[in-house]
Motif scaffolding. Structure first.
Motif, PDB file in Angstrom:
ATOM      1  N   ALA A  92       0.849  -1.190   0.000  1.00  0.00           N
ATOM      2  CA  ALA A  92       0.000   0.000   0.000  1.00  0.00           C
ATOM      3  C   ALA A  92       0.879   1.233   0.000  1.00  0.00           C
ATOM      4  O   ALA A  92       2.093   1.151   0.195  1.00  0.00           O
ATOM      5  CB  ALA A  92      -0.912   0.016   1.232  1.00  0.00           C
ATOM      6  N   VAL A  93       0.243   2.367  -0.204  1.00  0.00           N
ATOM      7  CA  VAL A  93       0.889   3.638   0.071  1.00  0.00           C
ATOM      8  C   VAL A  93       0.605   3.988   1.520  1.00  0.00           C
ATOM      9  O   VAL A  93      -0.553   3.980   1.948  1.00  0.00           O
ATOM     10  CB  VAL A  93       0.394   4.755  -0.858  1.00  0.00           C
ATOM     11  N   TYR A  94       1.641   4.273   2.256  1.00  0.00           N
ATOM     12  CA  TYR A  94       1.518   4.581   3.671  1.00  0.00           C
ATOM     13  C   TYR A  94       1.613   6.086   3.887  1.00  0.00           C
ATOM     14  O   TYR A  94       2.514   6.745   3.358  1.00  0.00           O
ATOM     15  CB  TYR A  94       2.601   3.858   4.464  1.00  0.00           C
ATOM     16  N   TYR A  95       0.682   6.602   4.682  1.00  0.00           N
ATOM     17  CA  TYR A  95       0.573   8.035   4.914  1.00  0.00           C
ATOM     18  C   TYR A  95       0.670   8.360   6.398  1.00  0.00           C
ATOM     19  O   TYR A  95       0.083   7.675   7.238  1.00  0.00           O
ATOM     20  CB  TYR A  95      -0.762   8.575   4.415  1.00  0.00           C
ATOM     21  N   CYS A  96       1.342   9.426   6.686  1.00  0.00           N
ATOM     22  CA  CYS A  96       1.401  10.005   8.015  1.00  0.00           C
ATOM     23  C   CYS A  96       0.276  11.025   8.152  1.00  0.00           C
ATOM     24  O   CYS A  96      -0.063  11.719   7.181  1.00  0.00           O
ATOM     25  CB  CYS A  96       2.761  10.666   8.189  1.00  0.00           C
ATOM     26  N   ASN A  97      -0.312  11.116   9.337  1.00  0.00           N
ATOM     27  CA  ASN A  97      -1.451  12.000   9.539  1.00  0.00           C
ATOM     28  C   ASN A  97      -1.419  12.660  10.903  1.00  0.00           C
ATOM     29  O   ASN A  97      -1.032  12.048  11.893  1.00  0.00           O
ATOM     30  CB  ASN A  97      -2.756  11.202   9.404  1.00  0.00           C
ATOM     31  N   VAL A  98      -1.862  13.909  10.935  1.00  0.00           N
ATOM     32  CA  VAL A  98      -2.121  14.594  12.201  1.00  0.00           C
ATOM     33  C   VAL A  98      -3.427  15.364  12.075  1.00  0.00           C
ATOM     34  O   VAL A  98      -3.711  15.960  11.031  1.00  0.00           O
ATOM     35  CB  VAL A  98      -0.955  15.524  12.602  1.00  0.00           C
ATOM     36  N   TYR A  99      -4.237  15.302  13.110  1.00  0.00           N
ATOM     37  CA  TYR A  99      -5.452  16.106  13.182  1.00  0.00           C
ATOM     38  C   TYR A  99      -5.158  17.279  14.104  1.00  0.00           C
ATOM     39  O   TYR A  99      -4.910  17.087  15.292  1.00  0.00           O
ATOM     40  CB  TYR A  99      -6.620  15.277  13.706  1.00  0.00           C
ATOM     41  N   ARG A 100      -5.195  18.458  13.526  1.00  0.00           N
ATOM     42  CA  ARG A 100      -4.823  19.665  14.252  1.00  0.00           C
ATOM     43  C   ARG A 100      -5.734  20.809  13.871  1.00  0.00           C
ATOM     44  O   ARG A 100      -5.984  21.041  12.688  1.00  0.00           O
ATOM     45  CB  ARG A 100      -3.364  20.031  13.948  1.00  0.00           C
ATOM     46  N   SER A 101      -6.212  21.526  14.853  1.00  0.00           N
ATOM     47  CA  SER A 101      -7.050  22.711  14.625  1.00  0.00           C
ATOM     48  C   SER A 101      -8.198  22.407  13.667  1.00  0.00           C
ATOM     49  O   SER A 101      -8.461  23.150  12.711  1.00  0.00           O
ATOM     50  CB  SER A 101      -6.197  23.867  14.087  1.00  0.00           C
ATOM     51  N   PHE A 102      -8.859  21.301  13.930  1.00  0.00           N
ATOM     52  CA  PHE A 102     -10.056  20.871  13.202  1.00  0.00           C
ATOM     53  C   PHE A 102      -9.794  20.476  11.757  1.00  0.00           C
ATOM     54  O   PHE A 102     -10.721  20.437  10.939  1.00  0.00           O
ATOM     55  CB  PHE A 102     -11.142  21.951  13.270  1.00  0.00           C
ATOM     56  N   SER A 103      -8.564  20.154  11.429  1.00  0.00           N
ATOM     57  CA  SER A 103      -8.217  19.729  10.082  1.00  0.00           C
ATOM     58  C   SER A 103      -7.271  18.542  10.108  1.00  0.00           C
ATOM     59  O   SER A 103      -6.424  18.429  10.993  1.00  0.00           O
ATOM     60  CB  SER A 103      -7.548  20.867   9.297  1.00  0.00           C
ATOM     61  N   ASP A 104      -7.432  17.668   9.122  1.00  0.00           N
ATOM     62  CA  ASP A 104      -6.498  16.573   8.896  1.00  0.00           C
ATOM     63  C   ASP A 104      -5.384  17.029   7.968  1.00  0.00           C
ATOM     64  O   ASP A 104      -5.636  17.678   6.952  1.00  0.00           O
ATOM     65  CB  ASP A 104      -7.200  15.382   8.266  1.00  0.00           C
ATOM     66  N   TYR A 105      -4.161  16.659   8.323  1.00  0.00           N
ATOM     67  CA  TYR A 105      -3.015  16.933   7.477  1.00  0.00           C
ATOM     68  C   TYR A 105      -2.352  15.613   7.113  1.00  0.00           C
ATOM     69  O   TYR A 105      -2.232  14.714   7.951  1.00  0.00           O
ATOM     70  CB  TYR A 105      -2.012  17.851   8.172  1.00  0.00           C
ATOM     71  N   TRP A 106      -1.896  15.525   5.864  1.00  0.00           N
ATOM     72  CA  TRP A 106      -1.341  14.293   5.316  1.00  0.00           C
ATOM     73  C   TRP A 106      -0.009  14.542   4.651  1.00  0.00           C
ATOM     74  O   TRP A 106       0.220  15.604   4.076  1.00  0.00           O
ATOM     75  CB  TRP A 106      -2.294  13.695   4.272  1.00  0.00           C
ATOM     76  N   GLY A 107       0.845  13.544   4.711  1.00  0.00           N
ATOM     77  CA  GLY A 107       2.048  13.571   3.924  1.00  0.00           C
ATOM     78  C   GLY A 107       1.768  13.126   2.501  1.00  0.00           C
ATOM     79  O   GLY A 107       0.626  12.832   2.127  1.00  0.00           O
ATOM     80  N   GLN A 108       2.822  13.064   1.703  1.00  0.00           N
ATOM     81  CA  GLN A 108       2.671  12.680   0.298  1.00  0.00           C
ATOM     82  C   GLN A 108       2.540  11.171   0.120  1.00  0.00           C
ATOM     83  O   GLN A 108       2.122  10.708  -0.938  1.00  0.00           O
ATOM     84  CB  GLN A 108       3.865  13.199  -0.511  1.00  0.00           C
ATOM     85  N   GLY A 109       2.887  10.419   1.138  1.00  0.00           N
ATOM     86  CA  GLY A 109       2.819   8.978   1.097  1.00  0.00           C
ATOM     87  C   GLY A 109       4.121   8.345   0.648  1.00  0.00           C
ATOM     88  O   GLY A 109       4.903   8.939  -0.085  1.00  0.00           O
ATOM     89  N   THR A 110       4.339   7.123   1.094  1.00  0.00           N
ATOM     90  CA  THR A 110       5.484   6.344   0.658  1.00  0.00           C
ATOM     91  C   THR A 110       5.015   4.932   0.317  1.00  0.00           C
ATOM     92  O   THR A 110       4.245   4.324   1.057  1.00  0.00           O
ATOM     93  CB  THR A 110       6.606   6.338   1.721  1.00  0.00           C
ATOM     94  N   GLN A 111       5.459   4.437  -0.823  1.00  0.00           N
ATOM     95  CA  GLN A 111       5.001   3.149  -1.333  1.00  0.00           C
ATOM     96  C   GLN A 111       5.738   2.002  -0.662  1.00  0.00           C
ATOM     97  O   GLN A 111       6.975   1.978  -0.621  1.00  0.00           O
ATOM     98  CB  GLN A 111       5.212   3.074  -2.848  1.00  0.00           C
ATOM     99  N   VAL A 112       4.974   1.051  -0.159  1.00  0.00           N
ATOM    100  CA  VAL A 112       5.513  -0.196   0.359  1.00  0.00           C
ATOM    101  C   VAL A 112       4.972  -1.329  -0.500  1.00  0.00           C
ATOM    102  O   VAL A 112       3.758  -1.488  -0.635  1.00  0.00           O
ATOM    103  CB  VAL A 112       5.124  -0.412   1.830  1.00  0.00           C
ATOM    104  N   THR A 113       5.870  -2.099  -1.080  1.00  0.00           N
ATOM    105  CA  THR A 113       5.490  -3.223  -1.911  1.00  0.00           C
ATOM    106  C   THR A 113       6.121  -4.484  -1.352  1.00  0.00           C
ATOM    107  O   THR A 113       7.348  -4.564  -1.227  1.00  0.00           O
ATOM    108  CB  THR A 113       5.924  -3.015  -3.365  1.00  0.00           C
ATOM    109  N   VAL A 114       5.288  -5.450  -1.025  1.00  0.00           N
ATOM    110  CA  VAL A 114       5.746  -6.721  -0.474  1.00  0.00           C
ATOM    111  C   VAL A 114       5.487  -7.795  -1.521  1.00  0.00           C
ATOM    112  O   VAL A 114       4.335  -8.138  -1.800  1.00  0.00           O
ATOM    113  CB  VAL A 114       5.042  -7.063   0.840  1.00  0.00           C
ATOM    114  N   SER A 115       6.545  -8.312  -2.095  1.00  0.00           N
ATOM    115  CA  SER A 115       6.407  -9.237  -3.208  1.00  0.00           C
ATOM    116  C   SER A 115       7.650 -10.095  -3.345  1.00  0.00           C
ATOM    117  O   SER A 115       8.760  -9.669  -3.033  1.00  0.00           O
ATOM    118  CB  SER A 115       6.180  -8.464  -4.515  1.00  0.00           C
ATOM    119  N   SER A 116       7.435 -11.317  -3.836  1.00  0.00           N
ATOM    120  CA  SER A 116       8.540 -12.208  -4.143  1.00  0.00           C
ATOM    121  C   SER A 116       9.117 -11.945  -5.527  1.00  0.00           C
ATOM    122  O   SER A 116      10.142 -12.474  -5.891  1.00  0.00           O
ATOM    123  CB  SER A 116       8.080 -13.665  -4.076  1.00  0.00           C
TER     124      SER A 116
END
Length: 116
Positions: A92-116
């Motif tokens: 999945a793409v993994y995102y960091c989040n903070v809820y601050r001052s009545f708003s959600d903030y998100w990072g750009q995401g980082t891709q994690v791929t688990v595969s053989s």
């Protein structure tokens, strides 16, 4: 300006490990709970883990419990997600989040791929 920047994603084999980092700026990091979410193609974004402002309260999704560890460094302003015994369904793409001052903030995401 609130800024969240994820890093550490990549390609890993099943059973492997990765650690994700989320570097923050623009707010008083130590005052806020932080969260990691992930989103796979065709799926809704899901909460993976959360950590309180002090690190004293931590919660995980059932799907990652026992495998992932969330932590934070309130001096560096960084939150981490240590991921062990990774499974293909963790891809999945993994995102960091903070809820601050009545708003959600998100990072750009980082891709994690688990595969053989």
């Amino acid at each position: 300006q609130v800024q969240l920047v994820e890093s550490g994603g990549g390609l890993v084999q099943p059973g492997g490990s990765l650690i994700l980092s989320c570097a923050t700026s623009g707010f008083s990091f130590s005052w806020y709970a932080m969260k990691w979410y992930r989103q796979a193609p065709g799926k809704e974004r899901e909460l993976v883990a959360s950590i309180s402002s002090t690190g004293g309260s931590i919660n995980y999704a059932d799907s990652v419990k026992g495998r992932f560890t969330i932590s934070r460094d309130n001096v560096k302003g960084t939150v981490y997600l240590q991921m062990n015994r990774l499974k293909p369904e963790d891809t999945a793409v993994y995102y960091c989040n903070v809820y601050r001052s009545f708003s959600d903030y998100w990072g750009q995401g980082t891709q994690v791929t688990v595969s053989s």
